[in-house]
Design a protein around this motif. Structure first.
Motif, short mmCIF file in Angstrom:
data_model
loop_
_atom_site.label_atom_id
_atom_site.label_comp_id
_atom_site.label_asym_id
_atom_site.label_seq_id
_atom_site.Cartn_x
_atom_site.Cartn_y
_atom_site.Cartn_z
N ASP A 158 9.44 14.43 -13.76
CA ASP A 158 10.49 14.28 -13.34
C ASP A 158 10.80 13.15 -12.46
OD1 ASP A 158 11.79 15.99 -15.01
OD2 ASP A 158 12.17 17.39 -13.29
N ALA A 159 9.62 13.00 -11.41
CA ALA A 159 9.51 12.02 -10.31
C ALA A 159 9.04 10.56 -10.84
CB ALA A 159 8.92 12.46 -9.12
N LEU A 160 8.59 10.52 -12.00
CA LEU A 160 7.59 9.45 -12.36
C LEU A 160 8.35 8.05 -12.45
CD1 LEU A 160 4.80 8.77 -13.21
CD2 LEU A 160 5.29 9.14 -15.64
N PRO A 161 9.51 7.98 -12.81
CA PRO A 161 10.35 6.57 -12.91
C PRO A 161 10.29 6.19 -11.41
CG PRO A 161 11.47 8.32 -14.36
CD PRO A 161 10.37 9.07 -13.62
N ALA A 162 10.78 7.11 -10.50
CA ALA A 162 11.12 6.84 -9.17
C ALA A 162 9.66 6.33 -8.62
CB ALA A 162 11.54 8.00 -8.20
N ILE A 163 8.62 6.89 -8.92
CA ILE A 163 7.07 6.83 -8.46
C ILE A 163 6.89 5.43 -8.83
CG2 ILE A 163 4.89 7.32 -8.37
CD1 ILE A 163 5.66 10.27 -8.18
N LEU A 164 7.06 5.09 -10.25
CA LEU A 164 6.67 3.95 -10.90
C LEU A 164 7.34 2.55 -10.35
CD1 LEU A 164 6.42 4.89 -14.65
CD2 LEU A 164 4.47 4.02 -13.18
N SER A 165 8.81 3.10 -9.77
CA SER A 165 9.63 2.07 -9.37
C SER A 165 9.04 1.57 -7.75
CB SER A 165 10.92 2.61 -8.95
OG SER A 165 11.81 1.60 -8.38
N ILE A 166 8.55 2.40 -6.97
CA ILE A 166 7.79 1.74 -5.90
C ILE A 166 6.77 1.19 -6.29
CG2 ILE A 166 9.18 3.56 -4.39
CD1 ILE A 166 6.50 4.77 -4.01
N PHE A 167 5.68 1.44 -7.17
CA PHE A 167 4.50 0.74 -7.39
C PHE A 167 4.95 -0.60 -8.08
CE2 PHE A 167 2.20 4.81 -6.68
CZ PHE A 167 0.99 4.18 -6.44
N GLN A 168 6.11 -0.84 -8.76
CA GLN A 168 6.19 -2.08 -9.23
C GLN A 168 7.11 -3.02 -8.33
OE1 GLN A 168 8.12 -0.55 -12.83
NE2 GLN A 168 6.28 0.01 -13.88
N ASN A 169 7.98 -2.25 -7.83
CA ASN A 169 8.91 -3.05 -6.96
C ASN A 169 8.98 -2.76 -5.26
OD1 ASN A 169 9.97 -3.98 -9.52
ND2 ASN A 169 11.28 -2.08 -9.52
N GLY A 170 8.29 -1.70 -5.06
CA GLY A 170 8.22 -1.39 -3.54
C GLY A 170 9.46 -1.13 -3.17
N LYS A 171 10.41 -0.56 -4.04
CA LYS A 171 11.93 -0.01 -3.76
C LYS A 171 11.63 1.34 -3.35
CE LYS A 171 16.38 0.37 -5.99
NZ LYS A 171 17.03 0.37 -7.37
N THR A 227 0.69 -1.34 -0.04
CA THR A 227 0.06 0.03 0.18
C THR A 227 0.67 1.35 -0.01
OG1 THR A 227 -0.19 -0.03 2.21
CG2 THR A 227 -2.04 -0.96 1.16
N ILE A 228 0.55 2.24 -0.79
CA ILE A 228 1.53 3.69 -1.18
C ILE A 228 0.57 4.60 -0.67
CG2 ILE A 228 2.77 4.82 -2.58
CD1 ILE A 228 3.44 2.06 -3.90
N GLY A 229 0.90 5.69 0.13
CA GLY A 229 0.05 6.71 0.58
C GLY A 229 0.97 8.03 -0.06
N LEU A 230 0.05 9.05 -0.18
CA LEU A 230 0.52 10.16 -0.53
C LEU A 230 0.34 11.20 0.56
CD1 LEU A 230 1.46 12.00 -3.07
CD2 LEU A 230 -1.08 12.35 -3.67
N ALA A 231 1.31 12.20 0.55
CA ALA A 231 1.19 13.31 1.53
C ALA A 231 1.38 14.59 0.99
CB ALA A 231 2.09 12.96 2.73
N LEU A 232 0.49 15.57 1.05
CA LEU A 232 0.59 16.86 0.26
C LEU A 232 0.65 18.10 1.46
CD1 LEU A 232 -2.25 16.41 -2.21
CD2 LEU A 232 0.29 15.84 -2.58
N GLY A 233 2.00 18.58 1.21
CA GLY A 233 2.28 19.96 2.10
C GLY A 233 1.60 20.84 1.95
N MET A 292 4.25 2.43 2.04
CA MET A 292 5.44 3.46 1.54
C MET A 292 4.72 4.70 1.48
SD MET A 292 7.55 1.02 -1.14
CE MET A 292 9.05 1.85 -0.70
N VAL A 293 5.66 5.87 1.39
CA VAL A 293 4.89 7.15 1.30
C VAL A 293 5.71 7.92 0.21
CG1 VAL A 293 4.48 9.56 2.61
CG2 VAL A 293 4.13 7.29 3.63
N VAL A 294 4.86 8.78 -0.80
CA VAL A 294 5.30 9.62 -1.73
C VAL A 294 4.88 11.27 -0.77
CG1 VAL A 294 5.19 10.72 -3.88
CG2 VAL A 294 5.08 8.23 -3.57
#
Length: 292
Positions: free
Chosen positions: A270-283, A7-13, A179-181
């Motif tokens: 710019d962040a899309l590759p990193a975000i996709l990585s945690i969605f795909q691999n939990g990395k 499960t991946i959460g989002l935090a907006l400041g 995990m949190v973005v």
């Protein structure tokens, strides 16, 4: 739609006018068909977190935000009657928000779990808003002391959660996120353009006393230090700082809506590759992305 095994959460400041970058960020993620499992926010980040949790069209929100570049539209948010405990009473802002956040909705009506942050002036403690009336909670999380009147909810007298938690990166984990973005749109008080040097057309659409701007500056310095400490503790898996122009400030940046939304779009791409990585691999991604 991209879903992760974890499960991946989002935090907006929070960030006032700078928070419009969240709109561009969310729109680009929507294009990439990325869907978070839960969302949290503070201040203007709380507005967009609530909108996201309700499933409100990003296009609708974006159209409304772009209109805020027009000073006449901003003036519609100013209460004509004398405020009691702030420069603004907040009735006009509540009326505006009720156009897309129905006043009868509660946290039970959201499509994904949602939480927001406020601070109670009575107990002097941070308050997690995750139940009850949704619009009341949104008004509480945006009620910057001195600008808006506090919001009374039960025994609480609530103001902007940014006083103690400007970027609630710890909240999604409380909701069950693995995990949190986190998206940080806060001003850097060391690099922010002084309000005295801003072009006159960027000033807020009503007279702001100089003492209030001094108070705002002092609060910004304090909040920046608290936020850095909070982020060291919460350790979001991806921390994104959109490249928002220096002349976009918390109070005076709404007339730069188009540029700020564009900065959010760039940050998302710019962040899309990193975000996709945690969605795909939990990395876990250690570095910060798109920092100013």
């Amino acid at each position: 739609m991209k879903k992760a095994s974890k499960t991946i959460g989002l935090a907006l400041g929070g960030g006032g006018g700078r928070g419009l970058a969240h709109v561009g960020f969310l729109r680009e993620l929507e294009k990439a068909r990325i869907q978070f499992d839960m969302v949290s926010g503070t201040s203007i980040g709380g507005i967009f977190a609530a909108s996201y949790a309700l499933g409100i069209s990003i296009e609708e929100i974006e159209n409304r935000c772009r209109k805020l570049s027009n000073v006449r539209e901003l003036m519609k948010l100013v209460d004509m009657s004398p405020p009691r405990r702030g420069l603004l009473e907040g009735a006009k802002v509540r009326e505006y928000l009720s156009q897309f956040i129905d006043p009868d909705l509660t946290f039970r009506d959201t499509k994904i779990p949602l939480s927001m942050c406020a601070v109670d002036l009575i107990s002097c403690k941070e308050v997690v808003l995750d139940s009850g009336n949704l619009l009341d909670a949104v008004m509480a999380t945006i009620s910057l002391p001195g600008l808006f009147s506090p919001v009374e909810i039960g025994d609480y007298r609530l103001v902007d959660g940014g006083l103690l938690n400007y970027l609630p990166a710890d909240y999604p984990r409380r909701l069950g996120a693995d995990m949190v973005v986190a998206v940080d749109v806060m001003n850097d008080p060391y690099n922010e353009m002084p309000w005295q040097e801003l072009p006159k057309n960027l000033l807020f659409p009503f007279a702001i006393p100089e003492f209030f701007l001094d108070f705002y500056r002092a609060e910004l310095i304090m909040v920046a230090e608290i936020t850095m400490r909070k982020l060291r503790e919460s350790k979001p898996d991806i921390l994104i700082r959109p490249p928002i122009p220096a002349d976009v400030t918390t109070l005076l940046g709404f007339t730069k809506a188009n540029e700020t939304i564009t900065a959010g779009e760039r940050a998302a791409l710019d962040a899309l590759p990193a975000i996709l990585s945690i969605f795909q691999n939990g990395k876990r991604i250690e570095e910060e992305l798109c920092e100013n």
